[in-house]
Design a protein around this motif. Structure first.
Motif, PDB file in Angstrom:
ATOM      1  N   UNK A 199      39.935 -63.161  -7.141  1.00 35.45           N
ATOM      2  CA  UNK A 199      38.648 -64.014  -6.915  1.00 35.45           C
ATOM      3  C   UNK A 199      39.249 -65.428  -6.241  1.00 35.45           C
ATOM      4  N   UNK A 200      38.455 -65.979  -5.826  1.00 33.58           N
ATOM      5  CA  UNK A 200      38.694 -67.469  -5.353  1.00 33.58           C
ATOM      6  C   UNK A 200      37.730 -68.337  -5.678  1.00 33.58           C
ATOM      7  N   UNK A 201      37.898 -69.608  -6.100  1.00 36.15           N
ATOM      8  CA  UNK A 201      37.040 -70.715  -6.557  1.00 36.15           C
ATOM      9  C   UNK A 201      37.593 -71.841  -5.723  1.00 36.15           C
ATOM     10  N   UNK A 202      36.323 -72.336  -4.999  1.00 40.25           N
ATOM     11  CA  UNK A 202      37.002 -73.803  -4.231  1.00 40.25           C
ATOM     12  C   UNK A 202      36.449 -74.920  -5.247  1.00 40.25           C
ATOM     13  N   UNK A 203      37.506 -75.659  -5.247  1.00 36.33           N
ATOM     14  CA  UNK A 203      37.544 -77.060  -6.061  1.00 36.33           C
ATOM     15  C   UNK A 203      37.559 -78.108  -5.000  1.00 36.33           C
ATOM     16  N   UNK A 204      36.705 -78.857  -4.968  1.00 35.41           N
ATOM     17  CA  UNK A 204      36.923 -80.112  -3.966  1.00 35.41           C
ATOM     18  C   UNK A 204      36.305 -81.348  -4.850  1.00 35.41           C
ATOM     19  N   UNK A 205      36.463 -82.224  -3.991  1.00 38.64           N
ATOM     20  CA  UNK A 205      36.171 -83.685  -4.848  1.00 38.64           C
ATOM     21  C   UNK A 205      37.294 -84.445  -4.770  1.00 38.64           C
ATOM     22  N   UNK A 206      38.441 -84.182  -4.295  1.00 34.78           N
ATOM     23  CA  UNK A 206      39.571 -84.895  -4.239  1.00 34.78           C
ATOM     24  C   UNK A 206      39.733 -86.224  -3.303  1.00 34.78           C
ATOM     25  N   UNK A 207      38.597 -85.974  -2.337  1.00 36.63           N
ATOM     26  CA  UNK A 207      38.615 -87.141  -1.570  1.00 36.63           C
ATOM     27  C   UNK A 207      37.213 -87.624  -1.629  1.00 36.63           C
ATOM     28  N   UNK A 208      36.606 -87.675  -2.784  1.00 41.29           N
ATOM     29  CA  UNK A 208      35.179 -88.163  -3.060  1.00 41.29           C
ATOM     30  C   UNK A 208      35.279 -89.526  -3.109  1.00 41.29           C
ATOM     31  N   UNK A 209      34.887 -90.468  -2.026  1.00 37.82           N
ATOM     32  CA  UNK A 209      34.856 -91.883  -2.004  1.00 37.82           C
ATOM     33  C   UNK A 209      33.611 -92.456  -2.499  1.00 37.82           C
ATOM     34  N   UNK A 210      32.458 -91.614  -2.585  1.00 38.98           N
ATOM     35  CA  UNK A 210      31.348 -92.183  -2.964  1.00 38.98           C
ATOM     36  C   UNK A 210      30.836 -92.910  -1.761  1.00 38.98           C
ATOM     37  N   UNK A 211      31.006 -92.454  -0.684  1.00 43.73           N
ATOM     38  CA  UNK A 211      30.384 -93.196   0.341  1.00 43.73           C
ATOM     39  C   UNK A 211      28.607 -93.342   0.619  1.00 43.73           C
ATOM     40  N   UNK A 212      28.042 -92.440   0.027  1.00 41.94           N
ATOM     41  CA  UNK A 212      26.592 -92.551  -0.027  1.00 41.94           C
ATOM     42  C   UNK A 212      26.226 -93.625  -0.829  1.00 41.94           C
ATOM     43  N   UNK A 213      27.070 -93.796  -2.081  1.00 45.57           N
ATOM     44  CA  UNK A 213      26.509 -94.988  -2.595  1.00 45.57           C
ATOM     45  C   UNK A 213      26.752 -96.409  -2.074  1.00 45.57           C
ATOM     46  N   UNK A 214      28.248 -96.236  -1.500  1.00 48.67           N
ATOM     47  CA  UNK A 214      28.642 -97.492  -0.777  1.00 48.67           C
ATOM     48  C   UNK A 214      27.607 -97.991   0.240  1.00 48.67           C
ATOM     49  N   UNK A 215      27.044 -96.823   0.650  1.00 43.64           N
ATOM     50  CA  UNK A 215      25.994 -97.205   2.028  1.00 43.64           C
ATOM     51  C   UNK A 215      24.840 -98.053   1.592  1.00 43.64           C
ATOM     52  N   UNK A 216      24.412 -97.814   0.174  1.00 42.94           N
ATOM     53  CA  UNK A 216      23.232 -98.684  -0.396  1.00 42.94           C
ATOM     54  C   UNK A 216      23.605-100.041  -0.606  1.00 42.94           C
ATOM     55  N   UNK A 217      24.978-100.404  -0.376  1.00 42.05           N
ATOM     56  CA  UNK A 217      24.988-101.839  -0.581  1.00 42.05           C
ATOM     57  C   UNK A 217      25.904-102.295   0.576  1.00 42.05           C
ATOM     58  N   UNK A 218      25.643-101.930   1.728  1.00 39.05           N
ATOM     59  CA  UNK A 218      26.103-102.356   3.113  1.00 39.05           C
ATOM     60  C   UNK A 218      24.736-102.326   3.903  1.00 39.05           C
ATOM     61  N   UNK A 219      24.851-103.334   4.844  1.00 37.36           N
ATOM     62  CA  UNK A 219      23.791-103.317   5.936  1.00 37.36           C
ATOM     63  C   UNK A 219      23.998-101.854   6.822  1.00 37.36           C
ATOM     64  N   UNK A 220      22.701-101.578   7.480  1.00 35.31           N
ATOM     65  CA  UNK A 220      23.004-100.500   8.281  1.00 35.31           C
ATOM     66  C   UNK A 220      24.089-100.712   9.273  1.00 35.31           C
ATOM     67  N   UNK A 221      24.225-101.677   9.961  1.00 37.00           N
ATOM     68  CA  UNK A 221      25.246-101.829  10.873  1.00 37.00           C
ATOM     69  C   UNK A 221      26.519-101.797  10.161  1.00 37.00           C
ATOM     70  N   UNK A 222      26.882-102.577   8.806  1.00 32.33           N
ATOM     71  CA  UNK A 222      28.100-102.480   8.284  1.00 32.33           C
ATOM     72  C   UNK A 222      28.480-101.165   8.031  1.00 32.33           C
ATOM     73  N   UNK A 223      27.517-100.070   7.714  1.00 31.93           N
ATOM     74  CA  UNK A 223      27.982 -98.770   7.133  1.00 31.93           C
ATOM     75  C   UNK A 223      28.638 -97.962   8.382  1.00 31.93           C
ATOM     76  N   UNK A 224      28.163 -98.316   9.757  1.00 30.96           N
ATOM     77  CA  UNK A 224      28.168 -97.513  10.794  1.00 30.96           C
ATOM     78  C   UNK A 224      29.717 -96.917  10.974  1.00 30.96           C
TER      79      UNK A 224
END
Lengths: 376, 177, 163
Positions: free
Chosen positions: A46-71
């Motif tokens: 059996x195989x279990x995928x474990x991810x999240x080792x590069x979770x940088x929280x970009x979706x949360x960061x997007x909420x504190x940047x302007x649209x152009x700053x997030x590009x």
């Protein structure tokens, strides 16, 4: 001879399953991906995928940047095909704000987008062969990629994380003499690809390691929501550039390669075929790009009306979707990336049982995942 | 040396005198000699985390060619490596593993923090899951700014590390009053 | 692609009475109540021609708005996205899991649980997928403050979350 006795002895042997971590630090996991494998000898139970080792929280960061700053952040999602990420984000912004892109910009987007797709596929085929220990072939493909990166650098100023495709168009026009240099590079690319193809695709060891390995049937692929070259290698024709064309793709003459084996070899070979199609696209776009502005005027302080937009783009790995929600301010209320690799890895625990570890490596390499877009 | 007797110290004058007599000889300590050898043969552990890893791979490719310096032998196992290049963002989830891998490397070992994320968290420094610089958990020898740094910048980092190995004094921290 | 209103109509007989389903043709959206989610999504599966690409959650004052994005490959013309919208209560964010119907929902639901705190009932293995296992809080919620003091992850005893 006591053959039967040997067999009996083997049956009487007590064996034990054990757990092995493949990754997150591993030369062949293409990033910080971890597979917790339960093994019986060398065979995966059996195989279990474990991810999240590069979770940088970009979706949360997007909420504190302007649209152009997030590009610029969007290139860091799928860092191998950054321009295609930025394209999807630009499409979402344009949908949200009703921005129209000038015609020349669309052509330039196709040029840079397809060059980026070529570079991304070259990384995929080279990583796959180096996982199977063909170091020379890796060198060949990477050197071919350098030629493409030179072109991208000429246009955008950067080899990676281009920040070129933005809402309203692109940031720069093509430099003088670009078409001639691009044609020369693409000719060179063809000859390097032929070398690579001759070296790898018929190689007995490579075929032994990839033919019939990690087969994903068409129905299974659809059930698990796979998109991109992975599903096209399983016989399902799904490509947004043809099925829901955006930008100026309808004006070009190109094919969407389709293979039906669904094994690791097909997933590798389809990317070689797609590179050839992308070369065609770049050549046609270079020839047909009309004169004109390359960017629509977008105010520096951009406040789209409250609402939401969802835009999709055919990235090198599959269908990428961007969801932007606006509350009328300069910053997004919510930014979400629908990542093709995130969905693609869902199928690994299903096809792994029965594979040996080396088959797993070959299969994982052929899936072409990028942890940046999986973990965001 | 000409005066006879035994001295622990060898001066440049001695070396000149010998050279003038046609004897080319280098004096060193065992540490310095070994460091010289190490500096020409750093073995990095394959530890690409994010985008910088791709430029690291390109540095090992045929165009930028780390091999001409002796640095192309990327080892998958930390136990066989003496250099860790943190190429990419160090997240909270990955941090214990970075630490463990560093511990598994035999000394003397060195660390290059490649890219803005490894130096200070980069564009993600205010995130809830990103380590603000990998030097929070392991000691770093060379910092390479960039997002991502070009392969030439990474090679420059290698060369700076090589210089640091040969002459550690250049890496003294200077306290500005 | 198929018209959202027509899809809703086609689903009607399968759903039976008591299932409220609103269709918005221009936005290509179907809106459904939480308790009817599994039924509607099951109906979409039976209709055929859909691929579940994504589950996305937005934290609004009224509750958590989830969007299930399907690629609609049926009908005539180009493929397009059909969105099924459902709202989960802020006080008790519960929704039925659909991973037994749509296989790709497994990892997608885990992500929504991890980052937004919406609980999907009727499934096993609803664990964190992106954040550390000992992470406290749901970061994409609006009451989760982004600024945080410097700290070593090793020294992180489970002090309360930041929210």
């Amino acid at each position: 001879m006591s053959d039967s006795t040997t067999v009996e002895q083997e049956d009487a042997l007590e064996t034990q399953e054990y757990t092995l971590n493949l990754g997150p630090q591993h030369p062949s996991t293409h990033g910080v991906y971890r597979a917790r494998l339960r093994l019986n000898g060398e065979t995966i139970v059996s195989c279990e995928s474990i991810i999240g080792y590069l979770h940088r929280g970009m979706e949360k960061l997007a909420e504190s940047r302007t649209y152009a700053q997030f590009a610029p952040y969007t290139s860091r999602f799928d860092y191998l095909a950054g321009a295609l990420n930025s394209w999807g984000y630009a499409l979402a912004m344009e949908k949200l704000g009703g921005i129209e892109v000038p015609e020349r910009a669309e052509y330039l987007r196709v040029i840079v987008g397809e060059l980026q797709r070529i570079a991304s596929h070259l990384v995929m085929v080279s990583s796959m062969v180096i996982d199977l220990n063909a170091v020379t072939a890796w060198m060949y493909a990477f050197t071919a990629r350098e030629g493409i990166l030179d072109l991208l650098e000429e246009v955008t100023g950067s080899r990676m994380n281009l920040n070129y495709i933005v809402a309203g168009g692109v940031t720069e026009d093509l430099p003088e003499g670009f078409t001639a240099r691009a044609e020369k590079t693409l000719d060179e690319l063809k000859s390097r690809l032929d070398d690579f193809d001759r070296l790898v695709s018929g190689n007995e060891i490579f075929l032994g390691r990839t033919r019939g390995i990690g087969v994903i049937g068409r129905d299974l692929a659809l059930e698990y929501g796979m998109t991109g070259p992975n599903i096209r290698a399983s016989g399902e024709r799904l490509d947004l550039r043809k099925d829901a064309p955006y930008s100026v793709y309808p004006r070009f003459d190109f094919e969407v390669p389709l293979l039906s084996g669904g094994d690791s070899f097909d997933r590798y070979y389809i990317r070689l075929l797609e590179i050839h199609e992308s070369v065609k696209l770049v050549r046609q776009a270079l020839g047909a790009a009309p004169a004109g502005p390359v960017r629509a005027k977008v105010p520096r302080v951009w406040k789209p009306a409250p609402g939401e937009a969802y835009a999709q783009c055919e990235s090198a790995r599959g269908i990428q979707g961007y969801h932007l929600v606006s509350d009328g301010s300069v910053k997004p209320y919510r930014m979400h990336l629908c990542s093709p690799s995130f969905v693609n890895i869902g199928v690994l625990p299903v096809i792994s049982p029965g594979l040996t570890i080396q088959d797993f490596v070959s299969t994982l390499a052929s899936m072409d995942i990028v942890l940046g877009e999986i973990d965001r | 040396m000409a005066q006879g007797g035994f001295r622990m110290e060898v001066t440049d004058k001695d070396v000149e005198e010998l050279a003038a007599n046609g004897i080319d000889v280098a004096f060193s300590t065992v540490e310095k000699a070994l460091d010289f050898c190490r500096s020409n043969s750093l073995w990095p552990v394959t530890f690409g985390l994010a985008c910088c890893a791709i430029e690291m791979m390109a540095a090992g490719g045929a165009r930028y060619d780390l091999s001409r310096f002796g640095f192309e032998v990327f080892r998958p196992s930390p136990r066989q490596a003496d250099l860790m290049i943190i190429a990419g963002t160090a997240t909270d989830k990955m941090a214990p593993l970075i630490s463990r891998l560093y511990d598994q490397m035999p000394g003397p070992k060195y660390v290059i923090a490649m890219g803005s994320c490894a130096i200070c968290g980069g564009p993600f420094a205010d995130s809830y899951s990103v380590l603000r610089g990998v030097d929070k958990i392991i000691p770093v020898d060379v910092y390479v700014p960039g997002c991502p740094p070009r392969p030439e910048a990474l090679i420059d980092a290698f060369l700076k590390l090589r210089a640091k190995l040969r002459k550690p004094e250049i890496a003294e921290a200077k306290l500005h009053a | 692609m198929r018209d959202a209103a027509l899809i809703a109509e086609a689903l009607g007989p399968e759903l039976g009475g008591g299932v409220g389903l609103e269709a918005d043709s221009s936005a290509r959206e179907l809106s459904v109540a939480g308790r009817d989610l599994a039924t509607v999504l099951s109906g979409l599966k039976s209709l055929g021609g859909f691929v579940l690409l994504d589950i996305d959650a937005v934290d609004r004052p009224e509750g958590f708005d989830l969007s299930y994005r399907f690629l609609d490959r049926g009908g005539e013309g180009p493929v397009a996205v059909l969105t099924v919208k459902v709202r989960a209560d802020r006080g008790r964010p519960l929704l039925p899991s659909v991973m037994h119907i749509w296989k790709s929902a497994d990892v997608l639901e885990r992500e929504v649980w991890d980052l937004m705190g919406v609980v999907f009932e009727g499934r096993t293995g609803l664990t964190r997928i992106l954040c550390r296992d000992d992470f406290v809080g749901h970061p994409l919620r609006k009451d989760f403050a982004l600024e945080r003091p410097d700290r070593f992850p090793e020294a992180a005893e489970s002090e309360g979350g930041r929210a």
